[in-house]
Design a protein around this motif. Structure first.
Motif, mmCIF file in Angstrom:
data_model
loop_
_atom_site.group_PDB
_atom_site.id
_atom_site.type_symbol
_atom_site.label_atom_id
_atom_site.label_comp_id
_atom_site.label_asym_id
_atom_site.label_seq_id
_atom_site.Cartn_x
_atom_site.Cartn_y
_atom_site.Cartn_z
ATOM 1 N N VAL A 49 37.191 25.415 41.888
ATOM 2 C CA VAL A 49 36.448 25.451 43.408
ATOM 3 C C VAL A 49 36.543 26.725 44.013
ATOM 4 C CG1 VAL A 49 36.252 24.191 45.558
ATOM 5 C CG2 VAL A 49 37.090 22.823 43.552
ATOM 6 N N ARG A 50 35.504 27.132 44.288
ATOM 7 C CA ARG A 50 35.494 28.454 45.058
ATOM 8 C C ARG A 50 36.137 28.463 46.415
ATOM 9 N NH1 ARG A 50 31.916 32.165 42.503
ATOM 10 N NH2 ARG A 50 31.546 33.178 44.603
ATOM 11 N N SER A 51 36.784 29.763 47.074
ATOM 12 C CA SER A 51 37.260 29.661 48.269
ATOM 13 C C SER A 51 36.256 29.599 49.433
ATOM 14 C CB SER A 51 37.810 30.926 48.334
ATOM 15 O OG SER A 51 38.094 31.355 49.645
ATOM 16 N N PRO A 64 35.169 29.892 35.998
ATOM 17 C CA PRO A 64 35.693 31.313 36.246
ATOM 18 C C PRO A 64 34.666 32.410 35.819
ATOM 19 C CG PRO A 64 37.286 29.926 35.089
ATOM 20 C CD PRO A 64 36.011 28.989 35.039
ATOM 21 N N GLY A 65 34.475 33.362 36.541
ATOM 22 C CA GLY A 65 33.590 34.280 36.112
ATOM 23 C C GLY A 65 33.308 35.294 37.424
ATOM 24 N N GLY A 66 32.287 36.262 37.069
ATOM 25 C CA GLY A 66 32.095 37.033 38.032
ATOM 26 C C GLY A 66 31.263 38.335 37.854
ATOM 27 N N LYS A 67 31.061 39.257 38.593
ATOM 28 C CA LYS A 67 30.009 40.270 38.261
ATOM 29 C C LYS A 67 30.951 41.332 37.265
ATOM 30 C CE LYS A 67 28.176 39.548 42.592
ATOM 31 N NZ LYS A 67 29.246 38.654 43.050
ATOM 32 N N ARG A 81 38.199 38.954 31.839
ATOM 33 C CA ARG A 81 38.776 39.683 32.982
ATOM 34 C C ARG A 81 38.876 38.757 34.303
ATOM 35 N NH1 ARG A 81 36.707 41.946 36.782
ATOM 36 N NH2 ARG A 81 34.620 42.209 35.820
ATOM 37 N N GLU A 82 37.762 38.143 34.408
ATOM 38 C CA GLU A 82 37.597 37.533 35.677
ATOM 39 C C GLU A 82 38.316 36.160 35.733
ATOM 40 O OE1 GLU A 82 35.802 37.633 38.547
ATOM 41 O OE2 GLU A 82 34.855 39.801 38.238
ATOM 42 N N ALA A 83 38.597 35.573 34.536
ATOM 43 C CA ALA A 83 39.392 34.343 34.516
ATOM 44 C C ALA A 83 40.912 34.756 34.537
ATOM 45 C CB ALA A 83 39.266 33.775 32.992
ATOM 46 N N GLU A 85 41.870 37.242 36.369
ATOM 47 C CA GLU A 85 41.948 37.333 37.675
ATOM 48 C C GLU A 85 42.043 36.204 38.813
ATOM 49 O OE1 GLU A 85 39.596 41.781 37.649
ATOM 50 O OE2 GLU A 85 38.623 40.115 39.041
ATOM 51 N N GLU A 86 41.190 35.363 38.468
ATOM 52 C CA GLU A 86 40.876 34.262 39.280
ATOM 53 C C GLU A 86 41.891 33.109 38.957
ATOM 54 O OE1 GLU A 86 35.988 35.132 40.144
ATOM 55 O OE2 GLU A 86 36.764 33.294 38.807
ATOM 56 N N ILE A 87 42.104 32.946 38.042
ATOM 57 C CA ILE A 87 43.181 31.800 37.627
ATOM 58 C C ILE A 87 44.384 32.051 36.892
ATOM 59 C CG2 ILE A 87 41.144 29.837 38.003
ATOM 60 C CD1 ILE A 87 41.180 29.704 35.004
ATOM 61 N N ASP A 129 42.408 34.200 47.266
ATOM 62 C CA ASP A 129 41.383 34.777 47.936
ATOM 63 C C ASP A 129 39.934 34.448 47.432
ATOM 64 O OD1 ASP A 129 42.749 36.588 49.493
ATOM 65 O OD2 ASP A 129 43.224 38.047 47.796
ATOM 66 N N GLU A 130 39.798 33.894 45.990
ATOM 67 C CA GLU A 130 38.620 33.392 45.294
ATOM 68 C C GLU A 130 38.441 31.926 45.091
ATOM 69 O OE1 GLU A 130 36.710 36.309 42.811
ATOM 70 O OE2 GLU A 130 38.448 37.719 43.126
ATOM 71 N N VAL A 131 39.787 31.316 44.722
ATOM 72 C CA VAL A 131 39.703 29.889 44.042
ATOM 73 C C VAL A 131 40.721 29.195 44.959
ATOM 74 C CG1 VAL A 131 40.432 28.746 42.094
ATOM 75 C CG2 VAL A 131 39.175 30.830 41.778
#
Ligand SMILES: Nc1ncnc2c1ncn2[C@@H]1O[C@H](COP(=O)(O)O)[C@@H](OP(=O)(O)O)[C@H]1O
Ligand SMILES: CCC(=O)SCCNC(=O)CCNC(=O)[C@H](O)C(C)(C)COP(=O)(O)O
Ligand SMILES: [Mg+2]
Length: 222
Positions: A49-51, A64-67, A81-83, A85-87, A129-131
């Motif tokens: 769930v996004r922040s 999970p993901g991103g640019k 990398r995004e996964a 960073e995020e989780i 910050d993100e999740v």
């Protein structure tokens, strides 16, 4: 073959490989990781769930993901990398299965789904910050009509799917819709080799042509 081996064999048949490597290089890119895991003898998927503080898709459920960033070597690197960073998912514990066809979203972002298995014992450490939350659910949920509805608005394939999932662990009700729902339905159908109880929007025997058609249609409108 066990459940996991069957899912891997089936998903690999639909790997996009480098079929889209000749797309305009200037398109901004993103990746999502579609993490699968075995739990209680069943295939599950992990979602976030996004922040509510994010600028885009605040509070929505997504993978999970991103640019893509300049140091990323390819789409899979971006997803891993995004996964991480995020989780807090350590990349070296992830078994990458395949990339599926990319999807071009309304903002012109080319999003590559990367399907992978993660360890059943993985304990997420969400980056606040993100999740705001991480949850898993049985993949077959995305083949059932019970908590599913459709909006008559075109999404990735056919109408926009929406699911309401009640997490028995927390009691939280999560709406999963749009791009994330389309990807979840696709991976559930491919990994389980099972037609959903609702209209899928593409031929399960030949999804690659449907994925290619959708992408070409979107690219022709750029
Ligand atoms: N530490 C942080 N605090 C707040 N926002 C952050 C952040 N790190 C990344 N973001 C933002 O979170 C969004 C998702 O990032 P990512 O692509 O890395 O997943 C991006 O915003 P936008 O969606 O507004 O571009 C990014 O700018
Ligand atoms: C295509 C737009 C929708 O379908 S909105 C419907 C519900 N929300 C989602 O499915 C989330 C879609 N967004 C993402 O998955 C991410 O924002 C991203 C992969 C497009 C980019 O990642 P970032 O973390 O940088 O926002
Ligand atoms: Mg992100």
């Amino acid at each position: 073959m066990d459940l996991k081996e069957k899912a891997i064999a089936s998903l690999k048949k639909h790997a996009s490989g480098d079929a889209f490597s000749r797309l305009p290089a200037a398109l901004p890119k993103a990746s999502v990781l579609i993490p699968l895991l075995l739990r209680h003898g069943k295939l599950h998927a992990l979602l976030t769930v996004r922040s509510v503080n994010l600028k885009h898709h605040a509070g929505e459920v997504c993978f999970p993901g991103g640019k893509s960033e300049s140091g990323d070597t390819d789409e899979t690197h971006t997803a891993l990398r995004e996964a991480e960073e995020e989780i807090g998912l350590p990349s070296h514990t992830v078994q990458v299965i395949c990339k599926l066809f990319p999807v071009l979203n309304k903002a012109g972002l080319l999003i590559t789904p990367v399907v992978a298995f993660i360890e059943s014992s993985f304990k997420p450490r969400p980056n606040a910050d993100e999740v705001s939350e991480v949850f898993t659910l049985p993949l077959e949920f995305f083949t059932k009509e019970a908590d599913h509805s459709c909006y008559p608005v075109p999404s990735v394939f056919g109408p926009t799917h929406s699911f309401m999932y009640t997490d028995p662990r927390t009691g939280h009700i999560h709406q999963i819709w749009g791009l994330t729902a389309a990807l979840a339905v696709t991976v559930a159908a491919l990994a389980l080799g099972k037609k959903p109880e609702f209209e899928l929007g593409f031929d399960l025997d030949d999804p690659a042509s449907a994925f290619r058609d959708v992408l070409n249609r979107r690219l022709s409108k750029l």
